[in-house]
Design an enzyme around this catalytic site. Structure first.
Site, PDB file in Angstrom:
ATOM      1  N   LYS A 158     141.360   9.469  81.165  1.00 46.83           N
ATOM      2  CA  LYS A 158     140.959   9.581  82.579  1.00 46.83           C
ATOM      3  C   LYS A 158     139.551   9.002  82.654  1.00 46.83           C
ATOM      4  CE  LYS A 158     140.967  12.983  86.318  1.00 46.83           C
ATOM      5  NZ  LYS A 158     141.712  12.210  87.305  1.00 46.83           N
TER       6      LYS A 158
HETATM    7  N1  PPE Z   1     147.325  10.235  88.161  1.00 47.27           N
HETATM    8  C1  PPE Z   1     146.062   9.865  88.457  1.00 47.27           C
HETATM    9  C2  PPE Z   1     145.726   8.427  88.490  1.00 47.27           C
HETATM   10  C3  PPE Z   1     145.114  10.845  88.723  1.00 47.27           C
HETATM   11  O1  PPE Z   1     143.873  10.480  89.018  1.00 47.27           O
HETATM   12  C4  PPE Z   1     145.485  12.206  88.717  1.00 47.27           C
HETATM   13  C5  PPE Z   1     144.485  13.258  89.043  1.00 47.27           C
HETATM   14  C6  PPE Z   1     146.814  12.544  88.401  1.00 47.27           C
HETATM   15  C7  PPE Z   1     147.701  11.531  88.119  1.00 47.27           C
HETATM   16  C8  PPE Z   1     147.278  13.979  88.294  1.00 47.27           C
HETATM   17  O2  PPE Z   1     146.730  14.606  87.157  1.00 47.27           O
HETATM   18  P1  PPE Z   1     146.449  16.185  87.129  1.00 47.27           P
HETATM   19  O3  PPE Z   1     145.292  16.445  88.012  1.00 47.27           O
HETATM   20  O4  PPE Z   1     146.154  16.469  85.704  1.00 47.27           O
HETATM   21  O5  PPE Z   1     147.694  16.859  87.606  1.00 47.27           O
HETATM   22  N2  PPE Z   1     143.484  12.874  89.973  1.00 47.27           N
HETATM   23  C9  PPE Z   1     142.261  13.635  90.071  1.00 47.27           C
HETATM   24  C10 PPE Z   1     141.190  12.915  90.862  1.00 47.27           C
HETATM   25  C11 PPE Z   1     141.303  12.905  92.333  1.00 47.27           C
HETATM   26  C12 PPE Z   1     140.066  12.329  93.006  1.00 47.27           C
HETATM   27  O6  PPE Z   1     140.218  11.784  94.111  1.00 47.27           O
HETATM   28  O7  PPE Z   1     138.956  12.431  92.462  1.00 47.27           O
HETATM   29  C13 PPE Z   1     142.516  15.059  90.539  1.00 47.27           C
HETATM   30  O8  PPE Z   1     143.535  15.329  91.158  1.00 47.27           O
HETATM   31  O9  PPE Z   1     141.673  15.901  90.256  1.00 47.27           O
END
Ligand code: PPE
Length: 304
Positions: A158
């Site tokens: 990430k």
């Molecule tokens: N894909 C991406 C690209 C992504 O950024 C997130 C989280 C997810 C999937 C889902 O992952 P999880 O949170 O572990 O279920 N995106 C983060 C950032 C959002 C933002 O705008 O800043 C979040 O949801 O915290």
């Protein structure tokens, strides 16, 4: 504008919000290599809890490992720092953003000896895609921008810089009057949203993208587990955009987005245009868990 809180944790100290600053030559600011997390703290009858904080911290370390960044703290120390920051700000419910970044030192692409820094900020963050979106579903556009090739962006990390691609997609979707973008991978299969994983439902069966070009979402993992516990079949397999168009239901998952129903994709109404039965059921279970009302998944909650 986000709502200010009192203190931000920076390299071991709690700094007043307005003083939480970095030097303009901070390496990550120029070149995009930093790793971060997004974690939610929920209010429960027994006080605030962190949702799957250990898994988030583990993912932070995996992100750092992929990019050869050495985090100068242990997982336990970061968990303590997160709890300390939530407490110091008196938050009952909030979003938590730990950020590992390369500090000021050398410039150029090989920042030998630059300090690795850690900041933890918390702020109140309501529904990511709107209260209405969470209840009624959102409208999604397939992006003309594709997710980076798996050997350009290793999606298990990430990483700050990856979100340039996400922002291109998001801006395009919004400018076309949609709420969110759906990105395809380099082979044309469905990948994920700009900041969410995607699920579709067909004939009572749940399907989600396999872990290739996507972030290994912790909400995705939670939904897979609880759907299976509910007796719903879940497959992790590739699918195409037309399968999304003809699915009975679709939804996004993410820490920020939680479980957000999708009611339209590229002008095609999904199902009957309202959150479907399985989506609503999974939403209910998910929210009962994070509110501490579901003893089966207590292990996912850490008291603050
Ligand atoms: N894909 C991406 C690209 C992504 O950024 C997130 C989280 C997810 C999937 C889902 O992952 P999880 O949170 O572990 O279920 N995106 C983060 C950032 C959002 C933002 O705008 O800043 C979040 O949801 O915290």
């Amino acid at each position: 504008m986000i709502e200010k809180t009192e203190k931000i944790w920076m390299d071991g100290d709690l700094i007043p919000w307005d003083d939480a600053k970095v030097h303009i030559l901070t390496h990550t600011l120029h070149y995009g290599l930093g790793v971060f997390e997004g974690i939610r703290c929920y209010e429960t009858a027994d006080g605030p809890v962190l949702f799957r904080v250990r898994e988030h911290i583990e993912r932070l370390f995996k992100s750092a490992k992929i990019f050869l960044i050495e985090i100068p703290y242990s997982e336990e120390e970061i968990e303590e720092a997160i709890i300390e920051t939530v407490r110091a700000n008196g938050m009952r419910q909030c979003y938590i953003r730990p950020l590992v970044y390369i500090g000021y030192g050398a410039m150029g692409l090989y920042p030998k000896g630059n300090p690795v820094r850690l900041a933890i900020a918390v702020w109140p963050w309501g529904t990511y895609l709107g209260d209405e979106g969470l209840k009624q579903g959102i409208r999604v556009k397939t992006s003309s921008f594709i997710r980076n090739h798996v050997n350009s962006s290793m999606s298990r990390g990430k990483v700050c810089g990856y979100y340039v691609n996400s922002q291109l997609a998001k801006k395009e979707a919004i400018s076309c009057g949609y709420d969110e973008a759906l990105l395809l991978d380099t082979e044309g299969y469905v990948s994920e949203g700009s900041g969410e994983n995607i699920f579709v439902v067909r004939d009572g069966r749940l399907k989600t993208t396999p872990l290739t070009s996507i972030l290994e979402g912790i909400t995705r993992d939670s939904i897979i587990s609880l759907a299976r516990d509910e007796g719903i079949e879940v497959a992790e397999e590739r699918f195409t955009r037309d399968e999304v168009y003809i699915s009975d239901e679709a939804f996004f998952t993410g820490t920020a987005a939680e479980v957000t129903p999708i009611r339209e994709v590229d002008g095609r109404v999904i199902g009957d245009g309202r959150p479907g039965r399985i989506t609503r059921r999974l939403q209910d279970v998910f929210f009962s868990i994070v509110r501490g009302e579901n003893s089966r998944y207590r292990g996912w909650l850490t008291p603050v």
